[in-house]
Design an enzyme around this catalytic site. Structure first.
Site, PDB file in Angstrom:
ATOM      1  CG  MET A 168      -4.157 -10.586  -6.223  1.00  0.00           C
ATOM      2  SD  MET A 168      -5.454 -11.653  -5.578  1.00  0.00           S
ATOM      3  CE  MET A 168      -6.800 -10.514  -5.461  1.00  0.00           C
ATOM      4  CB  ALA A 188      -7.181  -5.742 -12.475  1.00  0.00           C
ATOM      5  CG  LEU A 189      -1.223  -3.638 -12.471  1.00  0.00           C
ATOM      6  CD1 LEU A 189       0.178  -3.426 -13.046  1.00  0.00           C
ATOM      7  CD2 LEU A 189      -1.148  -4.075 -11.021  1.00  0.00           C
ATOM      8  CG  HIS A 190      -6.239   0.535  -9.361  1.00  0.00           C
ATOM      9  ND1 HIS A 190      -5.584   1.107  -8.297  1.00  0.00           N
ATOM     10  CD2 HIS A 190      -6.845  -0.584  -8.874  1.00  0.00           C
ATOM     11  CE1 HIS A 190      -5.798   0.397  -7.212  1.00  0.00           C
ATOM     12  NE2 HIS A 190      -6.548  -0.648  -7.524  1.00  0.00           N
ATOM     13  CD  GLU A 191      -2.067   6.946 -11.133  1.00  0.00           C
ATOM     14  OE1 GLU A 191      -2.205   6.428 -12.273  1.00  0.00           O
ATOM     15  OE2 GLU A 191      -1.027   7.537 -10.776  1.00  0.00           O
ATOM     16  CG  HIS A 204      -2.232  -1.974  -8.304  1.00  0.00           C
ATOM     17  ND1 HIS A 204      -3.449  -1.993  -8.931  1.00  0.00           N
ATOM     18  CD2 HIS A 204      -2.289  -2.926  -7.346  1.00  0.00           C
ATOM     19  CE1 HIS A 204      -4.211  -2.928  -8.394  1.00  0.00           C
ATOM     20  NE2 HIS A 204      -3.538  -3.507  -7.424  1.00  0.00           N
ATOM     21  N   GLY A 213      -0.653  -1.479  -0.148  1.00  0.00           N
ATOM     22  CA  GLY A 213      -1.546  -0.324  -0.006  1.00  0.00           C
ATOM     23  C   GLY A 213      -2.257  -0.343   1.339  1.00  0.00           C
ATOM     24  CB  VAL A 229      -4.347   6.205  -4.737  1.00  0.00           C
ATOM     25  CG1 VAL A 229      -4.510   7.206  -5.869  1.00  0.00           C
ATOM     26  CG2 VAL A 229      -2.877   6.017  -4.395  1.00  0.00           C
TER      27      VAL A 229
HETATM   28  O1  PAF Z   1      -3.704  -6.949  -2.099  1.00  0.00           O
HETATM   29  C1  PAF Z   1      -3.598  -7.812  -2.993  1.00  0.00           C
HETATM   30  O2  PAF Z   1      -3.654  -7.524  -4.184  1.00  0.00           O
HETATM   31  C2  PAF Z   1      -3.417  -9.273  -2.590  1.00  0.00           C
HETATM   32  O3  PAF Z   1      -4.132  -9.585  -1.440  1.00  0.00           O
HETATM   33  C3  PAF Z   1      -1.935  -9.675  -2.439  1.00  0.00           C
HETATM   34  C4  PAF Z   1      -1.252  -8.913  -1.307  1.00  0.00           C
HETATM   35  C5  PAF Z   1      -1.196  -9.413  -3.737  1.00  0.00           C
HETATM   36  C6  PAF Z   1      -1.827 -11.167  -2.116  1.00  0.00           C
HETATM   37  O4  PAF Z   1      -2.405 -11.943  -3.124  1.00  0.00           O
END
Ligand code: PAF
Length: 282
Positions: free
Chosen positions: A29, A31-34, A36, A146, A179
């Protein structure tokens, strides 16, 4: 890296990729962090090409949850993914995922019940529905999630088996270990909501869980250990504990005393932020 926002273009590009090699999907979704980026790196090692989806899925947020406040940082996320060697970024607008008249819901019984399913009614229906759609849209050979969201992973695995989305469609659904920050707090996009004081309190969660795990692993009954864990968290500064439970890792059945494959699951709140964590007993 190609950023794609329409299903027609996604179908063309993924068909071309698949004709040349394997494709892994990392659903997010944003807002990426380490955490991801660790998923992306695992996907890169396993497949010739990696697709990352960024879609803040409205169907998995409850009426009083943080959908509007959820951090959206597409330009920054896109730069990070480019650096990680991602082939395509699937960033659809809501209308491309849930077009006018959309009426289908996927509900996975049993593994969705209890834990986060009890505190967030409908949440796992929203997750299962969007992940099924993402699998059908991207048609990856494999997907990466994750383990911090262990229950989510169990729901997705059950849904994929029940709806025949696995082999030869999505060959493998990989869980990637949590992580953690240097002080042990599991990485989460929601950590960004914590004030410095709240952040200091949050670090007590993994520490208290480790102490409880040592006792559970020594054969103590789960009930009193988990009650003490909850009280300790509140004494440390958490506002409330939604759950502290010992369950089997595979089917998430509750257990009273540690078994092989048991995991400790906790969700606790500081202010408006809800933190979750889980740890294996072994
Ligand atoms: O874990 C997440 O970021 C969300 O639940 C996902 C798997 C991308 C589904 O919207």
């Amino acid at each position: 890296m190609k950023t794609i926002t329409t299903l027609d273009e996604l179908r063309r590009v993924t068909a071309a990729i698949r004709s040349k090699g394997s494709l892994a999907l990392v659903p997010t979704m944003g807002a990426l962090h380490e955490g991801h980026l660790t998923l992306v790196r695992a996907a890169r090692e396993a497949a010739g090409h990696v697709a990352v989806s960024i879609f803040v899925n409205p169907r998995q947020f409850g009426a009083n949850e943080d959908l509007d406040a959820y951090p959206r940082q597409l330009a920054r996320d896109s730069d990070l993914l480019e650096t990680e060697g991602v082939t395509l970024l699937w960033a659809p607008p809501p209308s491309e995922v849930y077009p006018e008249g959309y009426a289908t819901n996927i509900s996975v019984a049993k593994v969705s019940e209890g834990l986060c399913g009890a505190d967030r009614p409908g949440h796992f229906d929203g997750v299962a529905t969007v992940v099924c759609k993402l699998f059908n849209q991207v048609r990856p050979d494999m997907a990466f999630f994750g383990e911090k969201d262990w229950q989510q992973l169990a729901v997705i695995r059950r849904m994929a088996r029940d709806l025949d989305l696995t082999r030869p469609h999505v060959d493998a659904i990989h869980g990637v270990p949590i992580v953690r920050e240097a002080d042990g707090l599991a990485m989460s996009s929601r950590n960004a909501y914590l004030s410095p004081d709240q952040r200091a309190v949050a670090a007590a969660l993994p520490e208290a869980m480790r102490r409880a795990i040592a006792r559970l692993g020594g054969g103590e009954a789960a009930g009193p250990v988990l009650a003490e864990l909850s009280s300790e968290l509140v004494e440390t500064g958490f506002d409330s504990v939604d759950y502290a439970e010992l369950r089997r890792g595979g089917d998430l059945a509750p257990v009273g005393v540690a078994e092989q494959d048991s995991r400790l699951f906790v969700a606790a709140r500081i202010g408006r932020t809800r933190l979750i964590d889980n740890m294996p007993l072994g």
